[in-house]
Design a protein around this motif. Structure first.
Motif, mmCIF file in Angstrom:
data_model
loop_
_atom_site.group_PDB
_atom_site.id
_atom_site.type_symbol
_atom_site.label_atom_id
_atom_site.label_comp_id
_atom_site.label_asym_id
_atom_site.label_seq_id
_atom_site.Cartn_x
_atom_site.Cartn_y
_atom_site.Cartn_z
ATOM 1 N N GLY A 151 0.783 -1.233 0.000
ATOM 2 C CA GLY A 151 0.000 0.000 0.000
ATOM 3 C C GLY A 151 0.812 1.278 0.000
ATOM 4 N N PRO A 152 1.537 1.591 1.089
ATOM 5 C CA PRO A 152 2.296 2.849 1.120
ATOM 6 C C PRO A 152 3.333 2.999 0.005
ATOM 7 C CG PRO A 152 2.026 1.984 3.333
ATOM 8 C CD PRO A 152 1.513 0.927 2.401
ATOM 9 N N PRO A 153 4.100 1.936 -0.345
ATOM 10 C CA PRO A 153 5.056 2.115 -1.444
ATOM 11 C C PRO A 153 4.410 2.432 -2.790
ATOM 12 C CG PRO A 153 5.659 0.205 -0.124
ATOM 13 C CD PRO A 153 4.286 0.633 0.318
ATOM 14 N N LEU A 154 3.120 2.137 -2.945
ATOM 15 C CA LEU A 154 2.439 2.442 -4.208
ATOM 16 C C LEU A 154 2.056 3.911 -4.325
ATOM 17 C CD1 LEU A 154 0.007 -0.579 -4.728
ATOM 18 C CD2 LEU A 154 1.917 0.076 -6.192
ATOM 19 N N ILE A 155 2.097 4.645 -3.208
ATOM 20 C CA ILE A 155 1.616 6.030 -3.210
ATOM 21 C C ILE A 155 2.419 6.888 -4.181
ATOM 22 C CG2 ILE A 155 1.342 8.115 -1.825
ATOM 23 C CD1 ILE A 155 0.793 6.296 0.585
ATOM 24 N N ALA A 156 3.752 6.853 -4.064
ATOM 25 C CA ALA A 156 4.591 7.702 -4.911
ATOM 26 C C ALA A 156 4.478 7.343 -6.392
ATOM 27 C CB ALA A 156 6.048 7.645 -4.442
ATOM 28 N N PRO A 157 4.612 6.050 -6.798
ATOM 29 C CA PRO A 157 4.467 5.740 -8.230
ATOM 30 C C PRO A 157 3.063 6.013 -8.763
ATOM 31 C CG PRO A 157 4.818 3.741 -6.931
ATOM 32 C CD PRO A 157 5.088 4.887 -6.039
ATOM 33 N N ALA A 158 2.033 5.813 -7.923
ATOM 34 C CA ALA A 158 0.671 6.128 -8.375
ATOM 35 C C ALA A 158 0.520 7.618 -8.614
ATOM 36 C CB ALA A 158 -0.347 5.642 -7.339
ATOM 37 N N GLU A 250 8.045 9.425 -0.654
ATOM 38 C CA GLU A 250 8.782 8.175 -0.464
ATOM 39 C C GLU A 250 9.016 7.900 1.011
ATOM 40 O OE1 GLU A 250 9.635 10.562 -2.489
ATOM 41 O OE2 GLU A 250 9.511 9.702 -4.511
ATOM 42 N N VAL A 251 9.438 8.925 1.767
ATOM 43 C CA VAL A 251 9.671 8.756 3.204
ATOM 44 C C VAL A 251 8.359 8.479 3.923
ATOM 45 C CG1 VAL A 251 10.465 9.906 5.318
ATOM 46 C CG2 VAL A 251 11.745 10.181 3.195
ATOM 47 N N VAL A 252 7.317 9.219 3.548
ATOM 48 C CA VAL A 252 5.998 8.973 4.150
ATOM 49 C C VAL A 252 5.573 7.539 3.898
ATOM 50 C CG1 VAL A 252 3.551 9.555 4.050
ATOM 51 C CG2 VAL A 252 5.265 11.375 4.001
ATOM 52 N N GLY A 253 5.809 7.045 2.689
ATOM 53 C CA GLY A 253 5.392 5.695 2.325
ATOM 54 C C GLY A 253 6.071 4.621 3.139
ATOM 55 N N TRP A 254 7.427 4.679 3.235
ATOM 56 C CA TRP A 254 8.089 3.594 3.954
ATOM 57 C C TRP A 254 7.904 3.708 5.464
ATOM 58 C CZ3 TRP A 254 11.817 4.203 7.602
ATOM 59 C CH2 TRP A 254 12.644 5.327 7.562
ATOM 60 N N THR A 255 7.687 4.927 5.967
ATOM 61 C CA THR A 255 7.395 5.075 7.400
ATOM 62 C C THR A 255 6.045 4.461 7.736
ATOM 63 O OG1 THR A 255 8.682 7.123 7.471
ATOM 64 C CG2 THR A 255 7.179 6.721 9.290
ATOM 65 N N LEU A 256 5.053 4.699 6.883
ATOM 66 C CA LEU A 256 3.747 4.074 7.096
ATOM 67 C C LEU A 256 3.826 2.561 6.919
ATOM 68 C CD1 LEU A 256 1.305 6.587 5.367
ATOM 69 C CD2 LEU A 256 1.647 6.201 7.819
ATOM 70 N N THR A 257 4.745 2.099 6.071
ATOM 71 C CA THR A 257 4.951 0.664 5.928
ATOM 72 C C THR A 257 5.406 0.056 7.252
ATOM 73 O OG1 THR A 257 5.479 0.817 3.568
ATOM 74 C CG2 THR A 257 6.276 -1.120 4.736
ATOM 75 N N PRO A 309 9.595 6.016 12.839
ATOM 76 C CA PRO A 309 9.320 4.633 12.404
ATOM 77 C C PRO A 309 9.198 3.650 13.565
ATOM 78 C CG PRO A 309 11.031 5.613 11.042
ATOM 79 C CD PRO A 309 10.795 6.560 12.178
ATOM 80 N N LEU A 310 10.080 3.771 14.580
ATOM 81 C CA LEU A 310 10.015 2.859 15.723
ATOM 82 C C LEU A 310 8.709 3.037 16.488
ATOM 83 C CD1 LEU A 310 11.247 0.793 17.662
ATOM 84 C CD2 LEU A 310 12.363 2.702 18.858
ATOM 85 N N SER A 311 8.341 4.292 16.740
ATOM 86 C CA SER A 311 7.115 4.531 17.501
ATOM 87 C C SER A 311 5.895 4.044 16.725
ATOM 88 C CB SER A 311 6.974 6.023 17.829
ATOM 89 O OG SER A 311 6.781 6.794 16.658
#
Length: 386
Positions: A151-158, A250-257, A309-311
């Motif tokens: 889901g989150p990694p698809l945000i930027a390419p979409a 990209e950062v938002v995506g992997w953090t949400l991942t 990311p940890l939190s």
């Protein structure tokens, strides 16, 4: 026995696929909605798109429970997923035209599909005996791991694809949400045609008062509500926090991942805890984990490599422990109240989405994390007495 196992696996696969698709859809659509609101009409409105999706989920849980009772799980999921796909298209139209109310309406309707997906865990639990219900429903919760990874990694390419097509970038994740929700509907068509769980003429009214009146339901319900409120508040404001500190999609995506992996990947562990030591043990462990997540966010609120990311990972797993533990108890003790409980949980957590924006505007991410941590601890007073 072999025929039963094959049928059970087919039903589990259909339920799993539908939930995975809905998690992909909600991850992208919610994030896009929050970022659109942060830009216009402004940060104070950033929690409203998430609240719309949550309210839709609450309504979908109630409606889905009634459809299950009248027509079975197959009809319920086909209906809610189909409506959800149309909602995602409506949200995309709102993003393209710049009409914020249309975006909100679309996210609300998309949430109806998510409400149906949420009750899939109880359908899985019904396939197994009491000593395996925790693991069965946790397997469906684990399906969210697919959403976490995809889901989150698809945000930027979409968003990039939408830009290439001449559309607003953030319309891209919403169009992807419409597509994968339609895939969820196709997957649910593989479920066997089933008889209603309860005959309509004998179905009892199971409203909010009935849920709170039962001591066996009240403790798990309050814990699930508090965990959902804490999780929604911090998760919703993580994207604006990262965005304000100069980080891209990209950062938002992997953090949400990282957050969604915490929410779903360890669900089988939570299920085993619930089956072996009881749902209450899982709930207490989850509350403690949520408190640690809040403290970690307050300690390093601007760190996109470690603190946030940890939190968010701990936030996700704390929620998972409470969610699986509470669901395990309800699957054994309160079948008729399952839809009502989900509606209460999701509608209450909508308040978190609405309040998170003003809290963020007032005191930043630290204030949001502090309020979330305190909220997570509130049910301890009830749980220790029951």
């Amino acid at each position: 026995m072999t025929v039963v196992r094959v049928s059970r696996r087919r039903e589990m696969a259909a339920l799993f696929s539908g939930v995975a698709c809905m998690n992909i859809a909600m991850a992208g659509a919610s994030t896009a909605g929050v970022l659109i609101a942060t830009g216009s009409p402004g940060p104070g409105w950033s929690g409203v798109p998430s609240a719309a999706g949550v309210l839709g989920t609450a309504a979908g849980a109630l409606g889905s429970a009634r459809l299950v009772a009248a027509h079975g799980h197959r009809r319920s999921l086909l209906t809610t997923y189909g409506i959800g796909s149309l909602g995602a298209l409506l949200a995309a139209a709102g993003a393209i035209t710049g009409l914020f109310p249309v975006l909100l309406a679309g996210l609300l309707v998309l949430g109806l599909g998510n409400g149906g997906a949420q009750l899939s865990r109880y359908a899985a639990a019904d396939l197994y005996p009491a000593e395996r219900k925790g693991r069965a429903l946790s397997a469906i919760v684990w399906a969210g791991t697919v959403g976490a990874l995809a889901g989150p990694p698809l945000i930027a390419p979409a968003a990039h694809t939408a830009d290439v097509l001449g559309l607003p970038g953030l319309a891209g994740p919403l169009l992807v949400a419409a597509l994968v929700t339609a895939v969820a509907a196709v997957a649910s068509a593989a479920l066997p045609r089933s008889k209603p769980d309860v005959q309509p003429e004998t179905r009892a009214y199971t409203g909010f008062a009935a849920a709170f009146a039962r001591p066996a339901v009240r403790g798990p319900l309050l814990a699930m509500v508090a965990a959902q409120v804490a999780m929604v508040a911090m998760m919703t404001m993580s994207a604006p926090q990262l965005h304000q500190h100069g980080h891209g999609l990209e950062v938002v995506g992997w953090t949400l991942t990282a957050h969604m992996i915490g929410m779903f990947a360890l669900a089988p562990v939570s299920g085993r805890i619930a089956d072996r030591w009881g749902g209450r043990a899982a709930i207490f462990a989850g509350i403690g984990t949520l408190a640690v997540a809040s403290a970690a966010a307050m300690t390093a609120p601007t760190s996109h490599t470690t603190g946030i990311p940890l939190s968010l990972f701990l936030l996700g797993y704390g929620w998972n422990l409470v969610f699986v533990g509470g669901s395990s108890l309800l699957s054994k003790q309160a079948r008729k109240l399952q839809g009502t409980v989900d509606a209460v949980v999701w509608s209450t957590s909508a308040l978190a989405g609405l309040a998170a924006g003003p809290l963020f505007a007032l005191g930043g991410y630290v204030l949001v994390a502090a309020v979330a941590g305190i909220t997570a601890l509130v049910p301890l007073a009830v749980l220790t007495r029951s």
